[in-house]
Design a protein around this motif. Structure first.
Motif, PDB file in Angstrom:
ATOM      1  N   LYS A  78       0.629  -1.020   0.100  1.00 22.57           N
ATOM      2  CA  LYS A  78       0.208  -0.159   0.326  1.00 22.57           C
ATOM      3  C   LYS A  78       0.565   1.193   0.217  1.00 22.57           C
ATOM      4  N   GLY A  79       2.051   1.049   0.137  1.00 21.41           N
ATOM      5  CA  GLY A  79       3.136   2.579   0.292  1.00 21.41           C
ATOM      6  C   GLY A  79       3.217   3.057   1.540  1.00 21.41           C
ATOM      7  N   CYS A  80       2.621   2.575   2.638  1.00 24.77           N
ATOM      8  CA  CYS A  80       2.635   3.001   3.339  1.00 24.77           C
ATOM      9  C   CYS A  80       4.218   3.578   4.060  1.00 24.77           C
ATOM     10  N   GLY A  81       5.253   3.057   3.428  1.00 23.70           N
ATOM     11  CA  GLY A  81       6.999   3.120   3.685  1.00 23.70           C
ATOM     12  C   GLY A  81       7.637   3.374   5.574  1.00 23.70           C
ATOM     13  N   ILE A  82       6.770   2.861   5.808  1.00 25.35           N
ATOM     14  CA  ILE A  82       7.333   2.024   6.963  1.00 25.35           C
ATOM     15  C   ILE A  82       8.359   1.179   6.912  1.00 25.35           C
ATOM     16  N   CYS A  83       8.822   0.654   5.739  1.00 27.31           N
ATOM     17  CA  CYS A  83      10.228  -0.192   5.421  1.00 27.31           C
ATOM     18  C   CYS A  83      11.121   0.502   5.574  1.00 27.31           C
ATOM     19  N   ALA A  84      11.098   1.951   3.967  1.00 30.44           N
ATOM     20  CA  ALA A  84      12.130   2.583   4.056  1.00 30.44           C
ATOM     21  C   ALA A  84      12.323   2.918   5.485  1.00 30.44           C
ATOM     22  N   HIS A  85      11.305   3.756   6.138  1.00 33.73           N
ATOM     23  CA  HIS A  85      11.333   4.863   7.338  1.00 33.73           C
ATOM     24  C   HIS A  85      12.822   3.925   8.451  1.00 33.73           C
ATOM     25  N   GLU A  86      12.474   2.895   8.127  1.00 28.36           N
ATOM     26  CA  GLU A  86      12.825   2.090   9.757  1.00 28.36           C
ATOM     27  C   GLU A  86      14.007   1.174   9.083  1.00 28.36           C
ATOM     28  N   CYS A  87      13.908   1.301   7.805  1.00 30.52           N
ATOM     29  CA  CYS A  87      15.563   0.670   7.266  1.00 30.52           C
ATOM     30  C   CYS A  87      17.131   1.021   8.232  1.00 30.52           C
ATOM     31  N   PRO A  88      17.256   0.487   8.753  1.00 29.55           N
ATOM     32  CA  PRO A  88      18.289   1.121   9.369  1.00 29.55           C
ATOM     33  C   PRO A  88      19.648   1.360   7.859  1.00 29.55           C
ATOM     34  N   LYS A  89      20.237   0.445   6.987  1.00 30.33           N
ATOM     35  CA  LYS A  89      20.996   0.857   6.233  1.00 30.33           C
ATOM     36  C   LYS A  89      20.726   1.830   5.194  1.00 30.33           C
ATOM     37  N   ARG A  90      19.685   2.053   4.744  1.00 28.13           N
ATOM     38  CA  ARG A  90      18.717   3.509   4.578  1.00 28.13           C
ATOM     39  C   ARG A  90      18.837   2.889   2.487  1.00 28.13           C
ATOM     40  N   ALA A  91      18.504   1.355   2.928  1.00 28.76           N
ATOM     41  CA  ALA A  91      19.338   0.423   1.459  1.00 28.76           C
ATOM     42  C   ALA A  91      17.612   0.776   0.613  1.00 28.76           C
ATOM     43  N   ILE A  92      16.175   1.193   1.489  1.00 27.64           N
ATOM     44  CA  ILE A  92      14.487   1.394   0.929  1.00 27.64           C
ATOM     45  C   ILE A  92      14.505   2.992   0.558  1.00 27.64           C
ATOM     46  N   SER A  93      14.455   3.160  -1.134  1.00 25.88           N
ATOM     47  CA  SER A  93      13.819   4.487  -1.406  1.00 25.88           C
ATOM     48  C   SER A  93      12.259   4.499  -1.733  1.00 25.88           C
ATOM     49  N   MET A  94      11.400   4.893  -1.307  1.00 29.34           N
ATOM     50  CA  MET A  94       9.982   6.018  -1.619  1.00 29.34           C
ATOM     51  C   MET A  94       9.971   6.951  -3.218  1.00 29.34           C
ATOM     52  N   VAL A  95       9.502   6.195  -4.138  1.00 32.65           N
ATOM     53  CA  VAL A  95       9.597   6.259  -5.734  1.00 32.65           C
ATOM     54  C   VAL A  95       8.039   6.938  -6.208  1.00 32.65           C
ATOM     55  N   LYS A  96       8.082   7.398  -6.477  1.00 35.73           N
ATOM     56  CA  LYS A  96       6.830   8.328  -6.606  1.00 35.73           C
ATOM     57  C   LYS A  96       5.922   7.015  -7.767  1.00 35.73           C
ATOM     58  N   GLU A  97       4.691   6.708  -7.763  1.00 30.96           N
ATOM     59  CA  GLU A  97       4.543   5.651  -8.446  1.00 30.96           C
ATOM     60  C   GLU A  97       3.927   6.504  -9.985  1.00 30.96           C
ATOM     61  N   GLY A  98       4.525   5.817 -11.390  1.00 32.94           N
ATOM     62  CA  GLY A  98       4.669   6.283 -12.429  1.00 32.94           C
ATOM     63  C   GLY A  98       6.628   7.053 -12.813  1.00 32.94           C
ATOM     64  N   LYS A  99       6.777   7.185 -11.513  1.00 28.51           N
ATOM     65  CA  LYS A  99       8.527   7.475 -12.148  1.00 28.51           C
ATOM     66  C   LYS A  99       9.540   6.441 -11.471  1.00 28.51           C
ATOM     67  N   ARG A 100      10.449   6.491 -12.555  1.00 25.35           N
ATOM     68  CA  ARG A 100      12.339   5.283 -12.085  1.00 25.35           C
ATOM     69  C   ARG A 100      12.577   5.878 -11.067  1.00 25.35           C
ATOM     70  N   PRO A 101      12.982   4.656 -10.595  1.00 30.15           N
ATOM     71  CA  PRO A 101      13.348   5.148  -9.079  1.00 30.15           C
ATOM     72  C   PRO A 101      15.153   6.471  -9.656  1.00 30.15           C
TER      73      PRO A 101
END
Lengths: 101, 302, 405
Positions: A78-101
């Motif tokens: 659902k794109g809540c962003g918990i994974c990115a927010h909690e990642c200790p290595k900042r390995a996850i970024s939240m990318v706007k739908e329709g855009k490339r990372p």
């Protein structure tokens, strides 16, 4: 393996096909949750150390750990962003739908 | 603060199989984290019962069903009594190695469901009851429950000119259930998943009435960005406004005893439900917290 | 009740002097439920006590669990939980207890759990009373439960057996409420024939439902039907009730074959063949009315009785087919729907309705809150029906037996 969205679900079309009383089989997914998402999580596997905090904290359980690299089931994220927010290595970024990372 | 646990939970060894999936809970739902992780520990031989609440409305709307274990919906006040009947039937049928699990919110537990829960605890029925506490009636749209903390805005406890949200302290469910002298009772937080899952695992191994009260932050009801559910769970424990404790063999103990608390503002300030608060309110909450902790420390082994 | 007397095939029944509540307890014992949950309430209490005794004496099946719950709401929730697991379950209540369970009644019926409960009919507060009338169960008319009203302790015992057979049949799968008049039946002793367990087992096969949880194929029960399928599901529930009519009648016949007693399905006509004035009643008042009918018949008056045994499904066809020679039909209600009339009277009239039909009707409200319905009261009602048939004026709605007119 995460449960799958049944895309060709056969909806009841006759009385005999309707659930009896209110009894049906457990675990039947007929609609995805992907449409809820504004941002999607994207994993940078080069930074991921598989601490599995994202896997643990993900409310929707969409992160898979059976492959060599962690996977994300975008049908049900659902794109809540918990994974990115909690990642200790900042390995996850939240990318706007329709855009490339 | 280090997490203290008896049964070591290693995330790597947990099953990747989801027993709750595709449910329509809000993004970032803390309750979903709690239920999902609990089911990971309890496994496929779980018979789950939920009353009418967020967890029912978002999972079971025919023909979609989001639990992959046996599950039923019951009436709002009837979680404790329905699982009591399920457990009695399981025993009568000689079903072994199964878990009868009730999962309800704070409204369905501390308010309308308290009587049935009390009955199940008093009879020591062979059930686990998990209360996911999002601190208000969220399914109906953020109304105050007896577990809503002091000062919180809800749609039925407005805040603004002349109103300060809820103006009474929340009910202590942990104490209420422990007073039933059940074999096992604990509080937990979704922000401390190892501690939470260890408590679930411990409960699973015990027979009789077991109760776990897990704080489950709710971005929709509390008013914070969806990615901060775990952060707010941590801040609640860190600032001493939620505590992790167990009651077992007649004794209470704290699982975590912070030497110093984080300022309560760190937890309160970012949430919409506490937006109206002023400096005086923070200090008042601090005072309440310190009083509560003095009591806790007095009677618990830490 | 028709009996074959001593010639019935089952010679093994023993006669015992039992109260209505004890007779029900014997019926429950014979059905061998796996889970019983109940909460005491006058006048159901002695039933619960008898079941507790059975449990303590090991007279119930060895695995039977008796849950002493903390309320009627929990009693019904607990037996629903048991039914969800596929266990046969029983509960009993009365009056305020039934009203307190109200929420759970529709949970049980909508999910089609074949639970059987006994309800000791008692008035509802306020003014509060512990004595009998039908205002408790009539208030639950739309709860989706089959409702049967009994006339005697024997019928109560037998109806418990029939109720499980009806409820659990795959083509029915509806919960059944067996109603017995508080005190006048629950606490009245009579000789009751108690069948042998073997005969009961021959009549009632083991429970095998399909709307239950299963480790092999996990299920989801009691979920939501949103607007897309809700109407359709309710239509099936109504169909189940209509289909149950035949099965209730058939069950009664099968019961007769095994036990030599029968109760005529949904409604029993008594001496109605050439009756011009007929009273329709439910519950224990039927017994008094039989006596009055016999007396008036001996005096040459053409009177009859219709005992309404089933309130839901309602004997619609039975009442629709009433015609000549019946000229006047009265309904005795131990109930009143304020602002209208007695509930049974409404249902009877609705079932009889045909434009231009010739039978005149009167609605009698009597016996509320344990008020005695005497033979004199019943005779008076037959007199009023005679007046009506003769074209004399009678108020359509009347309270009978009041200390002032």
């Amino acid at each position: 393996m995460k449960p799958r969205w049944i895309k060709d679900f056969h909806y009841p079309s006759r009385p005999e096909e309707l659930a009896f009383g209110a009894c049906t089989e457990a675990g039947v997914l007929i609609t995805p949750n992907s449409g809820w998402r504004v941002f999607r999580p994207v994993i940078d596997h080069s930074r991921c150390v598989r601490c599995l905090l994202c896997w643990t904290y993900c409310p929707d359980g969409v992160i898979g750990k059976e492959e060599k690299e962690l996977t994300i089931d975008y049908d049900y994220c659902k794109g809540c962003g918990i994974c990115a927010h909690e990642c200790p290595k900042r390995a996850i970024s939240m990318v706007k739908e329709g855009k490339r990372p | 603060m280090a997490e203290v646990g008896i049964m070591a939970i290693d995330f790597k060894n947990l099953s990747d199989r989801e027993l709750m999936y595709g449910q329509k809970t809000c993004p970032g739902c803390g309750a979903t984290v709690a239920i999902r992780l609990a089911l990971k520990i309890l496994g496929e031989r779980t018979f789950l019962c939920i009353p009418a609440c967020c967890a029912a409305a978002t999972t079971n709307a025919y023909p979609q069903t989001s639990f992959f274990v046996n599950n039923v919906v019951t009436a709002f006040p009837a979680t404790g009594s329905t699982i009591a009947g399920m457990a009695a039937a399981a025993e009568a049928q000689g079903l072994e190695d199964v878990t009868i699990l009730g999962v309800a919110g704070d409204g369905g537990t501390a308010d309308i469901g308290l009587q049935a829960l009390s009955g199940a605890c008093e009879r020591n029925d062979n059930v686990i009851y998990l209360c996911y506490d999002n601190e208000a009636y969220m399914n109906t749209g953020i109304q105050r429950s007896s577990s809503t903390p002091w000062g919180a805005w809800t749609t039925t406890s407005p805040a603004g000119e002349g109103a300060r949200g809820v103006v009474k302290s929340r009910k202590n469910l942990f104490d209420i259930i422990a007073a039933h002298r059940v074999p096992y009772c604990a509080t937990a937080s979704v922000a401390y998943p190892r501690d939470f899952m260890e408590k679930i695992a411990k409960a699973k191994a015990i027979k009789g009435a077991r109760f776990i009260h897990v704080q489950a932050p709710c971005p929709t009801g509390w008013g914070y960005p969806t990615e901060k559910t775990i952060e707010y769970g941590r801040l609640a424990v860190g600032s001493g406004l939620w505590y992790l404790a167990e009651y077992e063999n007649g004794e209470m103990k704290l699982n975590m005893t912070p030497k110093t608390f984080k300022p309560v503002e760190s937890y309160l300030r970012g949430q919409r439900r506490f937006q109206h608060m002023k400096e005086d309110d923070y200090r008042l909450i601090e005072k309440q917290r310190d009083r509560e902790w003095a009591l806790l420390r007095e009677r618990m082994k830490s | 009740m028709n009996e074959k007397g001593n010639e019935n095939e089952n010679g093994k029944e023993k006669s015992e002097f039992l109260s209505g509540n004890e007779a029900i307890a014997e019926g429950v014992r014979l059905c061998g439920p796996q889970v019983i949950a109940a909460y005491p309430i006058t006048p159901q209490t002695t039933l619960m006590e008898k079941l507790s005794e059975f449990a303590a004496d090991g007279a119930l099946s060895a695995s039977c669990k008796f849950l002493l719950v903390e309320s009627e709401h929990s009693a019904m929730a607990a037996v629903m939980g048991a039914a969800m697991m596929g266990s046969r379950a029983f509960t009993a209540t009365s009056s305020q207890g039934l009203l307190y369970m109200c929420e759970m009644l529709s949970y049980v019926s909508g999910s089609r759990f074949p639970i059987v409960m006994a309800n000791a009919n008692r008035g509802t507060a306020t003014p509060w009373t512990i004595f009998g009338d039908h205002r408790d169960s009539f208030a639950m008319r739309d709860s989706g439960w089959i409702q049967i009203y009994v006339e005697s302790g024997q019928e109560a015992l037998d109806t418990i057996l029939q109720a499980y057979r009806i409820a659990e049949h795959p083509s029915v799968m509806l919960p059944v409420m067996v109603n017995i008049d508080g005190f006048t039946l629950t606490h009245t002793y009579e000789l009751v024939k108690v069948p042998e367990r073997e005969t009961a087992d021959a009549f009632l096969p083991p429970l095998n439902t399909f709307n239950k949880l299963s480790l092999e194929a996990p299920k989801c029960l009691s979920f939501a039907f949103w607007p897309d399928y809700h109407l359709e599901s309710r239509c099936l529930q109504q169909k189940a009730f209509l289909d149950a009519v035949n099965f209730i009648e058939r069950t009664d016949e099968e019961f007769y074959g095994l036990f030599g007693r029968r109760y005529h399905g949904l409604a029993e006509p008594y001496r109605c063949e050439d009756a011009e004035c007929v009273l329709a009643v439910a519950g224990g008042v039927a017994g008094t009315t039989r006596v009055v009918v016999d007396k008036l018949r001996a005096e040459g008056r053409k009177v009859g009785l219709i005992k309404v045994r089933c309130l839901r499904p309602f004997p619609m066809k039975f009442f629709a087919s009433l015609g000549s020679p019946c000229q006047a039909l009265g309904v005795v209600d131990r109930d009143i729907s304020f602002g209208l009339e007695g509930g049974l009277y409404t249902d009877v009239k609705a079932s009889m309705y045909k434009p231009g039909a010739g039978i005149r009707t009167l609605g009698f409200v009597a016996g509320l809150g344990g008020h005695d319905v005497s033979k004199a009261d019943i005779e008076l009602m037959y007199d009023k029906l005679r007046n009506l048939a003769d074209g004399k004026p009678e108020e359509e709605h009347q309270f009978i037996g009041m200390r002032w007119a």
